[in-house]
Every structure is written in structure tokens, then in C-alpha cells.
Design a protein around this motif. Structure first.
Motif, PDB file in Angstrom:
ATOM      1  N   GLY A  30      -4.853  -8.847  -9.727  1.00 45.11           N
ATOM      2  CA  GLY A  30      -3.876  -9.859 -10.107  1.00 45.11           C
ATOM      3  C   GLY A  30      -2.436  -9.506  -9.807  1.00 45.11           C
ATOM      4  O   GLY A  30      -1.537 -10.296 -10.118  1.00 45.11           O
ATOM      5  N   GLU A  31      -2.205  -8.347  -9.191  1.00 41.86           N
ATOM      6  CA  GLU A  31      -0.833  -7.889  -8.927  1.00 41.86           C
ATOM      7  C   GLU A  31      -0.513  -7.954  -7.435  1.00 41.86           C
ATOM      8  O   GLU A  31      -1.405  -7.941  -6.585  1.00 41.86           O
ATOM      9  CB  GLU A  31      -0.649  -6.457  -9.429  1.00 41.86           C
ATOM     10  CG  GLU A  31      -0.818  -6.289 -10.922  1.00 41.86           C
ATOM     11  CD  GLU A  31      -0.768  -4.846 -11.370  1.00 41.86           C
ATOM     12  OE1 GLU A  31      -0.514  -4.613 -12.569  1.00 41.86           O
ATOM     13  OE2 GLU A  31      -0.989  -3.939 -10.528  1.00 41.86           O
ATOM     14  N   VAL A  32       0.794  -7.988  -7.130  1.00 44.41           N
ATOM     15  CA  VAL A  32       1.257  -7.928  -5.749  1.00 44.41           C
ATOM     16  C   VAL A  32       2.473  -7.026  -5.669  1.00 44.41           C
ATOM     17  O   VAL A  32       3.200  -6.831  -6.647  1.00 44.41           O
ATOM     18  CB  VAL A  32       1.618  -9.331  -5.190  1.00 44.41           C
ATOM     19  CG1 VAL A  32       0.434 -10.265  -5.238  1.00 44.41           C
ATOM     20  CG2 VAL A  32       2.796  -9.923  -5.934  1.00 44.41           C
ATOM     21  N   VAL A  33       2.688  -6.474  -4.491  1.00 44.45           N
ATOM     22  CA  VAL A  33       3.937  -5.781  -4.180  1.00 44.45           C
ATOM     23  C   VAL A  33       4.769  -6.705  -3.299  1.00 44.45           C
ATOM     24  O   VAL A  33       4.253  -7.301  -2.341  1.00 44.45           O
ATOM     25  CB  VAL A  33       3.684  -4.440  -3.467  1.00 44.45           C
ATOM     26  CG1 VAL A  33       4.989  -3.838  -2.945  1.00 44.45           C
ATOM     27  CG2 VAL A  33       3.010  -3.456  -4.424  1.00 44.45           C
ATOM     28  N   VAL A  34       6.037  -6.847  -3.660  1.00 45.59           N
ATOM     29  CA  VAL A  34       6.960  -7.693  -2.907  1.00 45.59           C
ATOM     30  C   VAL A  34       8.063  -6.827  -2.316  1.00 45.59           C
ATOM     31  O   VAL A  34       8.656  -5.995  -3.024  1.00 45.59           O
ATOM     32  CB  VAL A  34       7.577  -8.781  -3.816  1.00 45.59           C
ATOM     33  CG1 VAL A  34       8.641  -9.575  -3.072  1.00 45.59           C
ATOM     34  CG2 VAL A  34       6.490  -9.714  -4.338  1.00 45.59           C
ATOM     35  N   ASP A  35       8.303  -6.996  -1.017  1.00 42.67           N
ATOM     36  CA  ASP A  35       9.448  -6.357  -0.372  1.00 42.67           C
ATOM     37  C   ASP A  35      10.676  -7.207  -0.660  1.00 42.67           C
ATOM     38  O   ASP A  35      10.819  -8.318  -0.133  1.00 42.67           O
ATOM     39  CB  ASP A  35       9.226  -6.245   1.134  1.00 42.67           C
ATOM     40  CG  ASP A  35       8.134  -5.239   1.490  1.00 42.67           C
ATOM     41  OD1 ASP A  35       7.657  -4.525   0.589  1.00 42.67           O
ATOM     42  OD2 ASP A  35       7.751  -5.185   2.675  1.00 42.67           O
ATOM     43  N   VAL A  36      11.545  -6.698  -1.515  1.00 41.44           N
ATOM     44  CA  VAL A  36      12.703  -7.463  -1.978  1.00 41.44           C
ATOM     45  C   VAL A  36      13.756  -7.513  -0.872  1.00 41.44           C
ATOM     46  O   VAL A  36      14.117  -6.492  -0.290  1.00 41.44           O
ATOM     47  CB  VAL A  36      13.295  -6.833  -3.252  1.00 41.44           C
ATOM     48  CG1 VAL A  36      14.504  -7.632  -3.726  1.00 41.44           C
ATOM     49  CG2 VAL A  36      12.242  -6.748  -4.357  1.00 41.44           C
ATOM     50  N   VAL A  69       5.843 -10.962   0.313  1.00 41.70           N
ATOM     51  CA  VAL A  69       4.664 -10.285  -0.222  1.00 41.70           C
ATOM     52  C   VAL A  69       4.136  -9.305   0.829  1.00 41.70           C
ATOM     53  O   VAL A  69       3.871  -9.692   1.974  1.00 41.70           O
ATOM     54  CB  VAL A  69       3.570 -11.306  -0.597  1.00 41.70           C
ATOM     55  CG1 VAL A  69       2.295 -10.595  -1.030  1.00 41.70           C
ATOM     56  CG2 VAL A  69       4.072 -12.238  -1.690  1.00 41.70           C
ATOM     57  N   SER A  70       3.976  -8.035   0.428  1.00 38.83           N
ATOM     58  CA  SER A  70       3.535  -7.022   1.388  1.00 38.83           C
ATOM     59  C   SER A  70       2.194  -6.395   1.044  1.00 38.83           C
ATOM     60  O   SER A  70       1.590  -5.738   1.899  1.00 38.83           O
ATOM     61  CB  SER A  70       4.592  -5.911   1.509  1.00 38.83           C
ATOM     62  OG  SER A  70       4.812  -5.273   0.259  1.00 38.83           O
ATOM     63  N   ALA A  71       1.708  -6.551  -0.185  1.00 43.15           N
ATOM     64  CA  ALA A  71       0.404  -5.995  -0.551  1.00 43.15           C
ATOM     65  C   ALA A  71      -0.176  -6.801  -1.701  1.00 43.15           C
ATOM     66  O   ALA A  71       0.554  -7.231  -2.604  1.00 43.15           O
ATOM     67  CB  ALA A  71       0.527  -4.522  -0.940  1.00 43.15           C
ATOM     68  N   LEU A  72      -1.493  -6.994  -1.675  1.00 44.65           N
ATOM     69  CA  LEU A  72      -2.184  -7.812  -2.670  1.00 44.65           C
ATOM     70  C   LEU A  72      -3.199  -6.972  -3.426  1.00 44.65           C
ATOM     71  O   LEU A  72      -3.900  -6.133  -2.845  1.00 44.65           O
ATOM     72  CB  LEU A  72      -2.935  -8.969  -2.007  1.00 44.65           C
ATOM     73  CG  LEU A  72      -2.157  -9.933  -1.119  1.00 44.65           C
ATOM     74  CD1 LEU A  72      -3.126 -10.926  -0.481  1.00 44.65           C
ATOM     75  CD2 LEU A  72      -1.111 -10.668  -1.923  1.00 44.65           C
ATOM     76  N   GLY A  73      -3.314  -7.226  -4.736  1.00 41.65           N
ATOM     77  CA  GLY A  73      -4.378  -6.647  -5.521  1.00 41.65           C
ATOM     78  C   GLY A  73      -5.604  -7.526  -5.505  1.00 41.65           C
ATOM     79  O   GLY A  73      -5.602  -8.654  -4.999  1.00 41.65           O
ATOM     80  N   GLU A  74      -6.666  -7.025  -6.083  1.00 44.00           N
ATOM     81  CA  GLU A  74      -7.927  -7.739  -6.119  1.00 44.00           C
ATOM     82  C   GLU A  74      -7.789  -9.069  -6.855  1.00 44.00           C
ATOM     83  O   GLU A  74      -7.132  -9.160  -7.896  1.00 44.00           O
ATOM     84  CB  GLU A  74      -8.970  -6.876  -6.836  1.00 44.00           C
ATOM     85  CG  GLU A  74     -10.353  -7.497  -6.932  1.00 44.00           C
ATOM     86  CD  GLU A  74     -11.312  -6.627  -7.709  1.00 44.00           C
ATOM     87  OE1 GLU A  74     -12.410  -7.121  -8.029  1.00 44.00           O
ATOM     88  OE2 GLU A  74     -10.965  -5.465  -8.006  1.00 44.00           O
ATOM     89  N   GLY A  75      -8.383 -10.105  -6.295  1.00 48.43           N
ATOM     90  CA  GLY A  75      -8.456 -11.396  -6.953  1.00 48.43           C
ATOM     91  C   GLY A  75      -7.250 -12.286  -6.774  1.00 48.43           C
ATOM     92  O   GLY A  75      -7.217 -13.391  -7.326  1.00 48.43           O
ATOM     93  N   VAL A  76      -6.252 -11.877  -6.015  1.00 52.49           N
ATOM     94  CA  VAL A  76      -5.054 -12.697  -5.816  1.00 52.49           C
ATOM     95  C   VAL A  76      -5.339 -13.768  -4.778  1.00 52.49           C
ATOM     96  O   VAL A  76      -5.760 -13.467  -3.659  1.00 52.49           O
ATOM     97  CB  VAL A  76      -3.852 -11.838  -5.375  1.00 52.49           C
ATOM     98  CG1 VAL A  76      -2.660 -12.732  -5.015  1.00 52.49           C
ATOM     99  CG2 VAL A  76      -3.463 -10.868  -6.479  1.00 52.49           C
ATOM    100  N   THR A  77      -5.125 -15.017  -5.155  1.00 52.34           N
ATOM    101  CA  THR A  77      -5.384 -16.129  -4.241  1.00 52.34           C
ATOM    102  C   THR A  77      -4.194 -17.065  -4.071  1.00 52.34           C
ATOM    103  O   THR A  77      -4.189 -17.875  -3.141  1.00 52.34           O
ATOM    104  CB  THR A  77      -6.586 -16.966  -4.735  1.00 52.34           C
ATOM    105  OG1 THR A  77      -6.303 -17.471  -6.049  1.00 52.34           O
ATOM    106  CG2 THR A  77      -7.858 -16.120  -4.781  1.00 52.34           C
TER     107      THR A  77
END
Length: 361
Positions: A30-36, A69-77
Motif C-alpha cells: 500500500g506504500e509508494v516512494v515519490v521522487d519529490v 512515483v518511482s517505486a510501488l509496494g504490493e497491492g498498489v493500483t
């Protein structure tokens, strides 16, 4: 492996901010990494530094941000890698009593990332408004990401993440300003200026900007104010009444959040009018009003949380208005600065004359 970045941190109440090494973990479910790309310096960040919101130091500051958005966790849609997003601090849960009643803008269980970001020694950081974006990468819940048109520059779009949305929404969503209304806005910093712009876009025919700073009053005219009032020139309530046929404004928005400005808002509205508090008070502030006046004047006394917005609904709409030339987000950007300039931006904020300093990363 965690990402290692430089972030703006406040370690103790009232201390100047410092640039610290921050470890950003890989995203979990449910998490993401964002390049600000850009992040506005909001008065709320200063509140955190001065202990006006809590004492969970150290705080990682910055929340009014846009990036990719640069990386996605499991289940992110809801988002994908490469999406241009504005970060929000009220990612609705869909399950709480407010959401179930069809009022998700009041969500009582908003989402944040589950994993903490930490200092290099492992000390967990408290993220400003659950975001922490004065750094090149940040970890957030996917629901805190709202996809918008990538043609909008990050310096402009990021401001929707807090102050501009709070002010615009205070007028349009909370205050329900509509065609022909009269509106007064007390305090014309970033939030108040956005409330002026929102009232004008909603069709208010009289929009009164109130501020002690002549420069901010002039900026307010650019956002759609039809009249300006400097409290140094006389009683604010009398001035607003004089500009509204002696009655007072239909909607008065307090974008300062002090007892004295709230009293002005309360008495500057027409009978059965609406007061909207969007400026954030500090914990020690108290308010006293004659209860008979509260009863006798009728109307509504409202607080505006984040402009009562729904990010997925409101952010793209405001970006569209910006791209159509109907809502000048660029006009809110007073200056662009670097990560090392946040403390100086706080000082300029106190001196006045600044709508937004925006950190470009």
C-alpha cells in the motif's frame, strides 16, 4: 535497500532546522516512494518547528509537494511508476463513520505510510502531516498520491497539497460561496489569497480582502478582490459592513486563526451568514463570545479541514483551471529556493510579503 537522502529536520522545539541524512525504506504494501520535485514552505511547517502542533520530535518537515512515483509496494493500483502526483495529507479510508455517511472529506481514519523514515542512527522521524517532503524522495501511502496533468509545473501543482487547497476549499466547499454572494477574507497570505481566488471563481460579486500588509492586499486584488481593508485604517467590522450595504458579508473567512480575527469574522458577517475558520490556532488560544450573540445572529460557524476537499476530485479540477488560465497558481510562488534555505524562508514568512517560498529539488 533503503534510499539515503538529505532531509530538512527539526530536532527540538524552536531550534533552527538542519539538513540531516534520512533513510527512506523500500515501499511496503500500500506504500509508494515519490521522487519529490518541489515542495512549498507552509506555515504549518513553522508550527511544527515551534511545537505548536505536537512534541513528537524530531520532525521531518515539508508536505506541500509534487513529484513522480518511482517505486510501488504490493497491492498498489491507484498510481503507477512514472505518474506525476500531488501529495495530500488526508487519504480517505472509505470505511470510517464519516466515509460511510457519504462525507469522506471528514474522514476520521486517513491513511499514512506504515513504515517510518529514520535518521541515519535509526531514530524514527515524525513526518509533517504524514508526508515529510523536504527531501529528494519520500515514502507515503498510495492514497496520499493524486495523479494530475504532468503539464503543470511541480512548483505550481505542489501548492495544491495544502495551503492553496485549504483556502480555495474554505470558500467553495466549506463556505459554499455562490453567484452574487459577498465575501470577506481576513488574512491574505497563501491560504487567504486562495480563498479570495476561490470566492471570485465561484461568482461572488463583492470580495473584500483584509490584511495589514499593503503588498498582500495588492496581490489579493490580482486574485479577484474587489475591495481591500487595512485594519490599521479603522475598525474591520465597520469597514466590511460599509462595503456590503451596512449588513455585513454573506461569508467571512478567517485565514489567520486568532481570537481577535475570529471575533472580527463573527461580527462582520450578515445575519444568518457564515463564518469559516481555516487559519490554524495554537493550543493556548481561547475564545469568548456572548452566547446571546451566537444565538441571535443565526447562520453557521464552521471550521474548514483542508478546505473540506477530496483530493482525487479537487486537485485535477484545479490543475485544469490553471492550465485554462483561470486560476493562476504561479502567482502564489513568491520565490524558489533550495533545501538549505528553509530556515531563511521561515524568517521571511514572519516578516510578511511572502505567499509561498517553494523548495525546488
Amino acid at each position: 535497500m533503503p534510499y539515503e537522502v538529505q532531509g530538512v529536520v527539526t530536532r527540538a522545539k524552536g531550534e533552527p532546522v538542519t539538513l540531516e541524512t534520512v533513510l527512506v525504506p523500500d515501499p511496503g504494501p500500500g506504500e509508494v516512494v515519490v521522487d519529490v520535485q518541489a515542495c512549498g514552505v507552509c506555515h504549518t511547517d513553522l508550527h511544527y518547528r515551534e511545537g505548536g502542533i505536537g512534541d513528537d520530535f524530531p520532525y521531518l518537515l515539508g508536505h506541500e509537494a509534487a513529484g513522480v512515483v518511482s517505486a510501488l509496494g504490493e497491492g498498489v493500483t491507484n498510481v503507477a511508476e512514472g505518474d506525476f502526483v500531488v501529495l495530500n495529507w488526508r487519504a480517505v479510508c472509505g470505511q470510517c463513520r464519516a466515509c460511510r455517511r457519504g462525507r469522506p472529506w471528514y474522514c476520521f481514519a486517513t491513511h499514512n505510510a506504515s513504515q517510518p523514515m529514520t535518521l541515519a542512527d535509526g531514530t524514527p522521524l515524525s513526518n509533517a502531516l504524514g508526508i515529510g517532503a523536504f527531501q529528494a524522495k519520500t515514502l507515503v501511502h498510495s492514497g496520499q498520491c493524486t495523479k494530475v496533468d504532468p503539464e503543470a509545473p511541480a512548483t505550481a501543482a505542489g501548492l495544491l497539497g495544502c495551503g492553496v487547497m485549504a483556502g480555495f476549499g474554505a470558500a467553495v466547499n466549506t463556505g459554499a460561496v455562490t453567484r452574487g454572494d459577498s465575501v470577506a477574507v481576513i488574512g491574505c497570505g497563501g491560504v487567504g489569497a486562495a480563498a479570495v481566488a476561490g470566492a471570485a471563481l465561484a461568482g461572488a460579486t463583492t470580495v473584500i480582502a483584509v490584511d495589514l500588509d499593503p503588498a498582500k492586499l495588492e496581490l489579493a486584488r490580482g486574485f479577484g478582490a474587489t475591495h481591500t481593508v487595512d485594519p490599521a485604517d479603522g475598525d474591520v467590522v465597520e469597514a466590511v459592513q460599509a462595503l456590503t450595504g451596512g449588513f455585513g458579508a454573506d461569508v467571512v473567512i478567517d485565514a489567520v486563526g486568532r481570537p481577535e480575527t475570529y471575533r472580527q469574522a463573527f461580527y462582520a458577517r450578515d445575519l444568518a451568514g457564515t463564518v469559516v475558520l481555516v487559519g490554524v490556532p495554537t493550543p493556548e488560544m481561547t475564545l469568548e463570545l456572548p452566547l446571546l450573540d451566537v444565538f441571535g445572529r443565526g447562520g453557521s460557524l464552521k471550521s474548514s479541514w483542508y478546505g473540506d476537499c477530496l483530493p482525487d476530485r479537487d486537485f485535477p479540477m484545479l490543475v485544469d483551471l490553471y492550465r485554462q488560465g483561470r486560476f493562476d497558481l504561479d502567482a502564489f510562488v513568491t520565490e524558489t529556493i533550495g533545501l538549505g534555505d528553509v530556515e531563511q524562508a521561515f524568517a521571511r514568512m514572519k516578516d510578511g510579503g511572502v505567499l509561498r517560498s517553494v523548495v525546488v529539488i
